[in-house]
Design an enzyme around this catalytic site. Structure first.
Site, PDB file in Angstrom:
ATOM      1  N   HIS A  24      -7.307  -9.951  32.935  1.00  0.00           N
ATOM      2  CA  HIS A  24      -6.503  -9.690  31.730  1.00  0.00           C
ATOM      3  C   HIS A  24      -7.384  -9.767  30.489  1.00  0.00           C
ATOM      4  CE1 HIS A  24      -2.866 -10.044  29.095  1.00  0.00           C
ATOM      5  NE2 HIS A  24      -3.736 -10.714  28.345  1.00  0.00           N
ATOM      6  N   GLU A  25      -8.202 -10.816  30.426  1.00  0.00           N
ATOM      7  CA  GLU A  25      -9.081 -10.974  29.264  1.00  0.00           C
ATOM      8  C   GLU A  25     -10.183  -9.910  29.238  1.00  0.00           C
ATOM      9  OE1 GLU A  25      -8.152 -12.791  26.923  1.00  0.00           O
ATOM     10  OE2 GLU A  25      -6.565 -13.766  28.064  1.00  0.00           O
ATOM     11  N   HIS A  28      -9.115  -7.025  27.315  1.00  0.00           N
ATOM     12  CA  HIS A  28      -9.330  -7.116  25.866  1.00  0.00           C
ATOM     13  C   HIS A  28     -10.818  -6.985  25.522  1.00  0.00           C
ATOM     14  CE1 HIS A  28      -5.208  -8.235  25.241  1.00  0.00           C
ATOM     15  NE2 HIS A  28      -5.312  -9.383  25.865  1.00  0.00           N
TER      16      HIS A  28
END
Length: 462
Positions: A24-25, A28
């Site tokens: 998920h990170e 980003h």
């Protein structure tokens, strides 16, 4: 052995959740770097750092509290629009304290001062690592579409993980489907008012009376070739009182029988396959043809075209839970502090997911492939939940940042239409009070779910 398998199931979830958070990170991190924003930290977890390594301009690490992760980008908040400052003003702080102590300002002004102080401190943190060479590498100067891509990168990654897992599950392991081979042939009918058949006063079921046996495969019903159990069921239900010719395969040989379905009250099923209930909670029934047989099941691999509809169905279910989250949390609290049962379709914490995974892994009478497929489905659902939850348009969630970027775009568009001065980047730091409230509510929600999953866990397996 059962305890060991349970522990392995829990460890599987811990590892899978960690990987999901990490990716998920990454969702980003990658677009931020592509858009030349300086990323100072990529961390999994919160609190004290257990391990870290700096590579280039970014420090990568793992922290002690495994409750999420974050990517630090410089210049998340723009400077103060009034004076261009990014550092707290000591004079301003002393003045606010003096006025508060002397009681010379109204409560609304004191609150405004505290909120502004929060925003100013947040700006200072966001700019503390910004150097002269980073003037065009700060987040707040990005075009709106780039901000949105960076913020949607995390939820998109969870959506991608869930979709890949769903594809492996459907195309590799398949889904359980009814076949036209019989697993059970009931000997006696259940009379009205009974829940089980009376073996001492047995009325044979139409299937038993006709001589059907477990293992028979029904190939022809009333002169029509049978291709699926659903098709066969619909023909049986519409054939009450009619003598029907049936052909079965038994021990590799065709056998023709005559059968007469009887009219019986059977439960009406919903699209999800569960019994439909009326307003009073009583099962809805209808009079249809009945034989007294049950089918076998087998895993059937699905085509790639089945993946996206399954993903859509899962996301819709998760969105329904999120949309009704306050109501469902009330139900969880009632169950946790009373004798009321937990809703098996309600929200659970990671503790609850781990417990379910442990139970699945410990089912030694279930084939290993089936257990692993269930765990994959569990992780796919978890990633869909992370995707949907992070899209809630509230800070500090990704959806809140997306909403702020959209507001910035709308504000600038309106200014352009009316030929006004560009208002500049939206100062999302002003919404920090909302951020703190939402974060506090999320902590309370997490604590409630963990407590409920310990004292009143969801029971999925009876």
């Amino acid at each position: 052995m059962t305890v060991l398998l349970f522990i392995l199931g829990v460890l599987f979830v811990v590892l899978a959740v960690g990987v999901s958070i990490a990716l998920h990170e990454v969702g980003h991190l990658v677009p931020a770097k592509l858009f030349k924003v300086r990323v100072t930290r990529y961390m999994i977890g919160f609190g004290p750092t257990l391990w870290s390594k700096k590579k280039g301009e970014t420090e990568y690490g793992i922290k002690a509290i495994p409750a999420g992760g974050y990517v630090s980008m410089i210049g998340m908040y723009p400077p103060n629009k009034a004076d261009g400052s990014i550092r707290p003003s000591s004079t301003g702080m002393f003045q606010t304290l003096a006025e508060s102590g002397a009681g010379r300002v109204k409560n609304s002004k004191r609150r405004s001062g505290r909120f502004e102080q929060l925003a100013t401190e947040a700006r200072a943190i966001a700019h503390e690592e910004v150097g002269p060479e980073d003037e065009n590498r700060v987040f707040y100067k990005l075009a709106v579409w780039k901000k949105i891509i960076i913020m949607l990168g995390g939820p998109f990654m969870n959506l991608l993980i869930g979709t890949v897992l769903m594809a492996v599950l459907l195309m590799g392991f398949g889904t359980a489907q009814y076949t036209t081979t019989l697993s059970v042939v009931n000997a006696c009918q259940v009379k009205d008012g009974e829940t089980t058949p009376d073996v001492n006063n047995c009325t044979p079921t139409p299937a038993a009376a006709a001589g059907l046996k477990p293992g028979d495969t029904i190939t022809v019903f009333d002169g029509k070739n049978v291709t699926s159990w659903d098709e066969l069921s619909s023909w049986i239900r519409s054939s009450a009182g009619k003598n029907v010719s049936v052909t079965v395969q038994r021990n590799g040989q065709p056998l023709q029988l005559t059968i007469t379905p009887v009219l019986s009250a059977r439960p009406v099923l919903t699209a999800a396959g569960t019994p439909e209930k009326d307003a009073s909670g009583k099962a809805v029934t209808q009079e249809v043809g009945f034989l007294g047989v049950s089918p076998t099941t087998e895993n059937v691999q699905q085509p790639i075209t089945a993946v996206l509809p399954a993903v859509g169905s899962n996301i819709t279910q998760v969105a329904g839970v999120v949309f009704n989250l306050p109501q469902r949390l009330v139900a969880v609290a009632q169950a946790a502090f009373s004798s009321a049962p937990r809703d098996p379709n309600g929200p659970v914490s990671v503790v609850g997911v781990g417990r379910v995974a442990g139970q699945v892994a410990a089912m030694e009478d279930v084939p290993l492939s089936a257990r692993f497929a269930t765990l994959l489905g569990l992780m796919a659902g978890l990633n869909f939940a992370l995707c949907v939850f992070n899209l809630i348009p509230l800070l500090p969630l990704d959806g809140g940042h997306v909403l702020g970027a959209l507001y910035e775009a709308a504000r600038r568009r309106v200014a352009k239409i009316f030929k006004r001065k560009d208002p500049g980047p939206f100062d999302i730091a002003k919404l920090l009070p909302v951020t703190y409230v939402v974060a506090s509510l999320m902590l309370v929600m997490g604590a409630l779910l963990i407590y409920a999953d310990i004292v009143k866990p969801v029971n999925l397996f009876g």
